[in-house]
Design an enzyme around this catalytic site. Structure first.
Site, PDB file in Angstrom:
ATOM      1  N   LYS B 155       4.450 109.739  -0.620  1.00  0.00           N
ATOM      2  CA  LYS B 155       4.167 108.810   0.461  1.00  0.00           C
ATOM      3  C   LYS B 155       2.906 109.273   1.202  1.00  0.00           C
ATOM      4  O   LYS B 155       2.630 110.482   1.264  1.00  0.00           O
ATOM      5  CB  LYS B 155       5.368 108.804   1.415  1.00  0.00           C
ATOM      6  CG  LYS B 155       5.307 107.778   2.526  1.00  0.00           C
ATOM      7  CD  LYS B 155       6.582 107.848   3.368  1.00  0.00           C
ATOM      8  CE  LYS B 155       6.618 106.760   4.434  1.00  0.00           C
ATOM      9  NZ  LYS B 155       7.858 106.838   5.242  1.00  0.00           N
ATOM     10  N   SER B 230       9.786 102.369   5.714  1.00  0.00           N
ATOM     11  CA  SER B 230       8.370 102.592   5.649  1.00  0.00           C
ATOM     12  C   SER B 230       7.901 103.191   4.326  1.00  0.00           C
ATOM     13  O   SER B 230       6.704 103.164   4.053  1.00  0.00           O
ATOM     14  CB  SER B 230       7.946 103.519   6.793  1.00  0.00           C
ATOM     15  OG  SER B 230       8.532 104.785   6.662  1.00  0.00           O
ATOM     16  N   SER B 254      13.896 104.518   6.271  1.00  0.00           N
ATOM     17  CA  SER B 254      12.633 104.367   5.546  1.00  0.00           C
ATOM     18  C   SER B 254      12.634 104.893   4.125  1.00  0.00           C
ATOM     19  O   SER B 254      11.729 104.577   3.353  1.00  0.00           O
ATOM     20  CB  SER B 254      11.494 105.011   6.340  1.00  0.00           C
ATOM     21  OG  SER B 254      11.182 104.229   7.469  1.00  0.00           O
TER      22      SER B 254
END
Lengths: 598, 598
Positions: B155, B230, B254
């Protein structure tokens, strides 16, 4: 008289009414003056490093020997047994809990008359509970738990349902606890017998013990000296053998300083091992550096007994913040250290775990923190460090010098964390009882700011950054130890002095350091101040320089070998975060090397 | 064009320039439109529950099958092997890391063309590293570690030294990372090969994925639906088999939401197991509810492989906030549950520990959370709960209904914790790049307050109180389970829907609940939406009442079986805090009962 003084006097009278009259002694027969009731100074400040104004109310007198004159041989024997022996006597039925509780109540009353250490006496509750323990053992042939029948003293933060825990705040007088604190519950489940509660400083944020309700607690080894704080009631009580096991709390040294100033073993466990849930505290909700519960007692085995007992109750099923780690017996046996060659090497697989066995005792590497880069310890503490080093070296361990890593920065960060609310919490609590506030609301000459949430997050970042740098600093010692591991533990002063006259205990850098880093610490007694061995020398004579910060010379100069004579000397050993059992195993190595006399 | 758009376009062009040209495909050949670049809406808000305005830029199309047309059989086989198989192939040398990395780079490029999931391509770095892995294995005859040669996607919060991690903020463009994040370091030490970074929403505080630099990431199963957030770049990439192991973060869902919306196994570990140190993040210093790193992958064994690999690197020696707990193999084997009769009973001594062995498989008690008392899950999720219940029941486990305990209060508390700084942190970050801020700065019609430190402490007290009540609630199930223990785990929705059209994913109550309580959660795939099995029914038809809060009916009504058809359905299993390995063992029980198809 101000209203708060009237309310305080009434609460004090309530405590006094609960002292079993048959245990009170006439101190004049042994030539000891009763303690004065000393009101809070007004205006009051926590820190006044440059103008210490020691109180004139006390004489330099050691009252630790009074029990020998006034108590029976049997009472002395019961109350001077280390915790692990007491546990054995109670578990075998050789000693009844009622008898033990009576002996400790009697000695606690005496300790209290001599040092003003208690805020509550629960003799009825305790004797009833003790009788239940005795009946249980008789009926079922087994103990209630690992603290079966043991009297346990509690700092005035731990609730017992149906009683009034004031924590030294006038505003809390009369508030009756609805439930036990989880730690009280654990002590009860383990078979313990709560029987007294002990004194604290107002706000708890001070390493001395004085509040508007119960006044000041003094040190039994020298009544003009402080017993430390904030668990100073416990320190004095346990130090005077008025309790076999005292429970204190530590957010900046509050278990360790009273342990050290009264010659005890004590422990500041890592955060989130021992349940704080449901206990009274200052600044509840402040989670950046948390207060932790720890024991004060007369032996290392006593510390271990406490940790095993509480962790055996699976406290994480009652307190959601705890790490669900049972007492790790293998870590206590130092099996992990035997197994681990170097931190960088791949950890052994399960099959390899037993290889360490049979190889004999593990050799450790200790670092000695001679000073923290801010303030030199007094000569008795330096001697204790030297002697400890020699004994561990003789036992085959490697000793290196610890390089303190920017401890001034740590002290500054933690000071700002403690007061990030600008003192709002303690101001409100003092206002509730309309009493004077004894807390340093000033910082560098102006009023402490009340930080915004965003500012407090930035402060947390400073803390995290420091913690990371310190961890890297610790790990980097792997190249100096010769063990293939970084240093196993640091041996350090608990304070720069053995104790000090009231209202002058204004340096906490040796303890707060490890709260900021959340390192477990075990305090161990090394000896006593001896003017012959610990003469006053000029700082240059010791071949070291005055440290920066402006306080080193002044603190050094305060030392007076004759006044300090006979005070206990303790040190602390500092371990790895959440590896409390390993640290206890390391403390056992220190004990076995003969570095502690207890 | 606004300056921030120019800077964003330049950074995007930089990314595009790093896409290996040989892997780019001409999508028009398979009749797929290229994705539009969708700018941030202005003014933008995080939550707009009553007026969802789904974007019109996308068609309802499933692009998960495109790889079958465009990639070689071998590339498909490599990229569709579950992680544990890939690990075996790489460790044995049957498959080279260079070959695996090439296959994953090729498939990541395709996934990116179809869903806009990547922010960085590190093909040179990755292929060099892969070649090193191959050489190491050849020379030394052993692997670098448990992730030897495995491509790992990160990420856009995880630093790789020498590269630019923007986290979707224009203001961070061009800031070159000096050091690896600790998690990057762990992945490298374990033998992994970082090769791409993936997209995030601006601020990270949203369960969709869209920012001003890289635009929006879409769901490969239906491009007009969100891939979640996210960690939505990871969700889309791993969902499209463009990565065998994606690393996301989870402060409110997330990791779990993108796992669920893309049909994956995923895990939100407990706080302080997996190292976050040195990673980029929003709201650094906010310690009340911390974000945690977790994996997204195609198998439970993949999740276990990740946890074992990272914990095997002793990350607590690099990140001071971590609990020093190696991967607990015994807990993963559920030995603790076999041993433990009841929470209130005294824990077994070491000698008794082995008794559970040979007694066969442990019988568990699961609770099903049919709804959280706020919003009913859509019909496909309800069917998944029913089917899971039936399969576990058939496997001999006890199933009870979970009573949600005041989840509305939890949602309110965590919402205030997230924004306790009044959005100061995210405002500053957006201002740095002079870009519009996509964050809900309003609360109940007025601007969010910036709490003082004292106020944030009071908020922490609310949190602690709620956690304590929830723990007691959990423990009180001991009387319903028939196992002598409280419930072992809860099976719950991850979201009330399987996914939803862009900009309408405005309910996070099913995930934030467990962040507030810090409970580990494992997401598991159950099946796919099937209009025949999951028809739209009126709420009354299901014999339940509209829940209070005002959103239940509206959310329910949004369901459209035909549009939702083919979307993956996942659930989560929720365990005990810091007992992540036990939870993984329980997830294995779920898998073995046939409740997951993967």
């Amino acid at each position: 008289m101000a209203d708060y003084k009237i309310r305080a006097a009434a609460r004090r009278a309530e405590r006094d009414a609960n002292i079993p009259k048959e245990y009170l002694v006439d101190l004049s027969k042994v030539g000891i003056d009763p303690l004065p009731l000393e009101e809070l100074p007004l205006p009051a400040h926590r820190l006044a490093p440059h103008k210490p104004e020691p109180t004139k109310h006390y004489k330099d007198e050691d009252v630790t020997g009074v029990a020998r004159t006034l108590l029976s041989i049997e009472d002395q024997a019961i109350t001077e047994a280390p915790l692990e022996k007491l546990v054995r006597l109670l578990a075998s039925g050789e000693l009844s809990s009622v008898r033990a509780t009576e002996a400790y109540l009697r000695r606690a009353v005496l300790a209290h008359q001599l040092t003003n250490c208690c805020t509550d006496f629960f003799s009825d509750l305790a004797l009833k509970r003790a009788a239940e323990c005795d009946a249980y053992l008789k009926e079922k042939g087994r103990t209630m738990g690992p603290l079966h029948g043991v009297p346990v003293s509690l700092k005035d933060q731990f609730h017992i349902a149906g009683t009034n825990c004031t924590m030294g705040y006038v505003g809390w007088i009369g508030k009756v606890s609805k439930e036990h604190s989880v730690i009280t519950e654990c002590i009860l489940r383990a078979g313990g017998v709560p029987y007294v509660r002990t004194n604290v400083p107002q706000t708890l944020m001070r390493c001395e013990t004085h509040n508007a309700i119960f006044g000041r607690t003094v040190n039994g080894f020298n009544r003009s000296f402080t017993s430390g704080g904030s668990s100073g009631g416990e320190g004095a009580l346990v130090g005077m053998h008025g309790s076999p096991l005292g429970l204190g709390t530590d957010i900046g040294g509050s278990v360790r300083v009273p342990s050290a100033f009264n010659g005890l073993w004590g422990m500041r466990p890592s955060m989130h091992r021992i349940p704080y849930e449901g206990s009274a505290n200052s600044m509840l909700g402040q989670e950046s550096v948390s207060s932790v519960i720890g024991p004060l007692t007369h032996s290392l085995e006593g510390v271990v007994t406490f940790m095993r007992a509480v962790l055996g109750e699976r406290p994480w099923e009652m307190d959601p913040i705890l790490v669900p780690m049972p007492f790790n017996e293998e870590a206590y046996q130092l099996k992990d250290l035997q197994m681990m060659k170097a931190s960088s090497s791949r950890p052994s697989s399960l099959e390899e775990e037993d290889k360490g066995e049979g190889e004999g005792k593990v050799k450790l590497c200790f670092a000695i923190e001679w000073n923290d880069g801010l303030v030199h310890p007094h000569p008795p503490i330096l001697r204790a460090l030297r002697e400890t080093k020699e004994k561990l070296q003789a036992a085959g361990h490697t000793m290196i010098d610890w390089k303190p890593y920017d401890h001034g920065r740590a002290l500054d960060i933690i000071d700002r964390i403690y007061a990030a609310d600008g003192g709002e919490d303690v101001k409100r609590a003092a206002l509730e009882g309309e009493e004077p506030l004894m807390f340093n609301l000033m910082q560098n000459g102006s009023e402490r700011p009340h930080l915004s949430t965003y500012e407090s997050w930035q402060l947390n970042k400073e803390k995290s950054q420091y913690r990371k740098e310190y961890l890297d600093h610790w790990q980097s010692t792997v190249n100096q130890t010769g063990t293939g591991r970084p240093v196993d533990a640091i041996i350090a002063p608990v304070s720069n002095w053995a104790s000090c006259p009231h209202d002058t205990n204004d340096n906490v850098s040796y303890t707060t350091q490890w709260n900021l880093l959340d390192r477990p610490c075990v305090v161990f007694p090394v000896g006593f101040v001896d003017p012959e061995k610990d003469p006053k020398v000029p700082m240059e004579g010791e071949a070291f320089q005055v440290l920066p910060g402006g306080l080193d010379q002044e603190y050094w100069d305060r030392y007076d070998p004759e006044r300090w004579a006979g005070l206990p000397i303790c040190l602390q050993v500092v371990g790895k975060r959440l590896q409390d059992e390993e640290l206890l195993g390391i403390a056992r190595v220190i004990k076995e090397a003969g570095a502690s006399f207890k």
